[in-house]
Design an enzyme around this catalytic site. Sequence first.
Site, mmCIF file in Angstrom:
data_model
loop_
_atom_site.group_PDB
_atom_site.id
_atom_site.type_symbol
_atom_site.label_atom_id
_atom_site.label_comp_id
_atom_site.label_asym_id
_atom_site.label_seq_id
_atom_site.Cartn_x
_atom_site.Cartn_y
_atom_site.Cartn_z
ATOM 1 N N LEU A 159 -36.707 -82.690 5.103
ATOM 2 C CA LEU A 159 -37.856 -81.777 5.077
ATOM 3 C C LEU A 159 -37.423 -80.319 4.932
ATOM 4 C CD1 LEU A 159 -40.027 -83.294 7.957
ATOM 5 C CD2 LEU A 159 -40.431 -83.512 5.500
ATOM 6 N N GLY A 160 -36.207 -80.055 5.370
ATOM 7 C CA GLY A 160 -35.737 -78.678 5.269
ATOM 8 C C GLY A 160 -34.338 -78.563 5.816
ATOM 9 N N ASP A 201 -35.963 -64.676 15.393
ATOM 10 C CA ASP A 201 -35.861 -65.078 13.995
ATOM 11 C C ASP A 201 -37.227 -65.435 13.410
ATOM 12 O OD1 ASP A 201 -34.524 -65.439 11.637
ATOM 13 O OD2 ASP A 201 -33.646 -67.373 12.153
#
Length: 806
Positions: free
Chosen positions: A523-524, A641
């Site tokens: 997915l990533g 982040d």
Amino acid sequence: MAFHYMFLLTIFLLLPLSTIAQSYKNVSLGSTLTTSDVTKFWPSPSGDFAFGFQRSGNGSSGFLLAIWFNKLKEKTIVWSANRNNIAPEGSKVELSVDGRLVLTDPNGQETWARDTANAGPAYGAMLDTGNFVLATSSSGILWQSFDEPTDTILPGQVLNQRSRLVSSFSSTNASSGRFELFLDGELALHTIKYPIDVTNSAYWSTVTGGSGNQVRFNQLGIYLHAANGTLLTLISSSNETNSTASQFYQRAILEYDGVFRHYVYPKRSSSGRPMAWSTLHSIPDNICLLLPQNLQREWVACGLNSLCSMGTDRRPRCDCPIKYIFNDPKDKLGSCRRNFPEQDCKVESRGAEAFTMHEMLSTNWFGGDFEYYADVTEDWCKQSCLNDCYCVAAVHHPGKECWKKRYPLLNGRTDPEEASKTFLKITKDNSTVGPTTTTTTNTTPRSQAGEKRKNQSSVIISVSVLLGSLVFTLMLLALLYVFKLKGRYPKKFSAYQAVPGVNIRSFSYNELEEATNGFEEELGTGAFSTVYKAILNDENGKIVAVKKLHKTVTEGEQGFLAEVNSISRTNHKNLVQLLGFCNEGQHRLLVYEHMEAGSLADLLFKDSRLSWSQRVQVAIDTAKGLCYLHEECSNQIIHCDIKPQNVLLDENLTAKIADFGMAKLLRKDQTRTTTKIRGTRGYVAPEWFRNMPITVKVDVYSFGILLLELICCRKSYKQDVANENEMILAEWACDCYRRKELHLLVGDDEEAIEDIERFEKLLMVAIWCIQENPALRPSMKEVILTLEGSVEVSIPPDPFSFIRFV
Ligand SMILES: *[C@@H]1O[C@H](CO)[C@@H](O)[C@H](O)[C@H]1NC(C)=O
Ligand SMILES: *[C@@H]1O[C@H](CO)[C@@H](O)[C@H](O)[C@H]1NC(C)=O
Ligand SMILES: *[C@@H]1O[C@H](CO)[C@@H](O)[C@H](O)[C@H]1NC(C)=O
Ligand SMILES: *[C@@H]1O[C@H](CO)[C@@H](O)[C@H](O)[C@H]1NC(C)=O
Ligand SMILES: *[C@@H]1O[C@H](CO)[C@@H](O)[C@H](O)[C@H]1NC(C)=O
Ligand SMILES: *[C@@H]1O[C@H](CO)[C@@H](O)[C@H](O)[C@H]1NC(C)=O
Ligand SMILES: *[C@@H]1O[C@H](CO)[C@@H](O)[C@H](O)[C@H]1NC(C)=O
């Protein structure tokens, strides 16, 4: 005989001068000049100056309507009417019978005109000072070129309050360029941004306490005077006396390279000086050494990624570093770009072996920093950058400091006095990206931490955090130990309670391997982890996301369990929910709820755009999630982040913040830090570089950048833009706001155009969030109130007027 010819020839050559002087008459109404015969012009009585058409640039087909030094072979232009609208062949200038000075194109269209407001001038005249005037019969001046200087001033000319000179684009292109000399209390030099014509902070200025009112140029020099006429300061001396000064022509020009130069040219060769323009004085002396107030967003002499150096001719030059090329080959002062593919952060190995660090002595870039280390060796600095896919260059100071730089690099210089050394990351092979390819900032995961970093003197923020949660960690370890001993893993979500009130399931590696079908569907990927899709068959086929941490994660077992600890205790509808984890041997995995619609980065920057109202909702959702982390959970969490990749959307497009487990808990009393900078380039707050305390306001800053990206629907840094001043979104957005040119930011987004008031309000909130001074940034709670419209937003100050970066 030969002698006679010579004599005649000499007479003949001298003749035109006296003829001009004698034949001079006022330019009467109805006179015209055309581009077809440039030998015709309107000279001044002495012939020193002339008004008419000059070919623009070298080999150009167009013409400038100009005033020039007519006795010099160079025909140096000192004024022009149409620098940004070059007149084509066949154009005409006329001093019309009704007293207008009009420039028309070959079709008879008026392209420039100066009206004397029906005061009915009697004549025009080119004066010996270089001033072209329209005057009444009683010689009252109605209009004069001295009141509308382009880039040059002449002896006899004054600059009044708020007058400006604008440099030309290049030595051969007279169009308006990047630099401006402006008188407003102080005489100052600025860079200008196009297309919105805002000035940056000054790179040179007089210091008179703002009492400067008039610049006067006479034979002896250039002076700044106060309103009462008092001389405040000498800008440049002609180095002559009253008697000698008349032997020279003078001019002062803001040149295309941003330097204001005072020139002289001897009128006769007898003076023993070269028959050419020579520089008396340059302001500033070395423009390459000047830095703007905001190193991360403004640049002075040369564009992005470029290096400024002073030539032996005392003129600055801008050069692209090795394997970089000019964005616009015609703009030698403009930005450079990489001419090779950038390092890929998605490849596990990071492809570092394809790159090498090119060493550049006496070279430094003073902007673009994202990480700073004290007390490290040159070699460590170089290697650390090579292994960090976000790093494009590392600057090592003799004081053993290492500054890692992101793309783009700003305010670069090569200078013999410069003690630093730069290592520039370039490809080993000769592959190029070609002229049209653009590389936008890859804003994927946080900067990858090299393994060595831990050994360095930098304090790692998380240490205190780990200590803080040690008790909990031990508890968790003990529980795990018990489960392992018994060889039993809890099967059901509800069966495992690590902490009273917190439901979190522990998985075996085999279970997750099975659920992800052997880690099939990715997915990533981030610098630290890869996320896979998984189906939990024992929970009615529930779809979840499994985040597998890379082996390279250095925090170790305790770091992992601390993360599980902090995440498991958060619960908010705008945070991605942690469902379980696996901590078996080498394997560390986290199981999260699956977010159907993917990340904001995918939705915002790819084709399927979110609508305006959806984007506003995402902003509010994200703000709520952050507010919870900052103010509502038991241990304050600073995310560190925030970026579009870490905002995920579910099937209802509700936004949820991800990856906050990776953020370390900061004790509230955490004070100063010279730690490594954490976060992703483009989103990190300036405190990280300034030895200031890290507070929740770093997230507010990142949120501000994200909000700008949301409302403008573009990335915080973009190389592929029409104008280089649009590259850095924060900078550009603030300019557009100041200039009330919101339409430039909105683009063609119909829904946003109709909601322009709200757009402006969100823009103002974003500008408040990205204030350089953290104390000025609002809290996330305040942000929510303003986003939801229950509190009005006041006018934000210029965010970049905080502290000078040291
Ligand atoms: C130009 O016209 C003005 C006003 O009519 C006059 O005073 C001046 O002497 C004229 N100059 C020349 C050179 O004809
Ligand atoms: C003008 O162009 C010609 C031919 O392209 C070149 O030789 C000359 O050096 C140029 N002059 C200037 C001042 O750039
Ligand atoms: C001069 O520079 C301007 C501004 O970049 C540009 O638009 C124009 O095309 C240039 N003109 C020539 C003749 O190159
Ligand atoms: C003129 O103005 C300057 C600056 O404002 C001031 O310092 C000075 O005293 C004034 N001089 C007179 C004579 O008023
Ligand atoms: C130079 O001449 C100007 C006027 O022509 C006069 O005001 C000034 O005092 C003179 N300066 C010197 C140093 O002679
Ligand atoms: C000014 O004049 C002095 C003495 O004539 C000379 O030494 C000096 O080089 C001159 N300065 C400039 C900038 O020409
Ligand atoms: C790259 O170009 C240089 C100089 O043109 C050449 O010496 C070198 O062999 C090339 N390297 C590769 C990998 O093609």
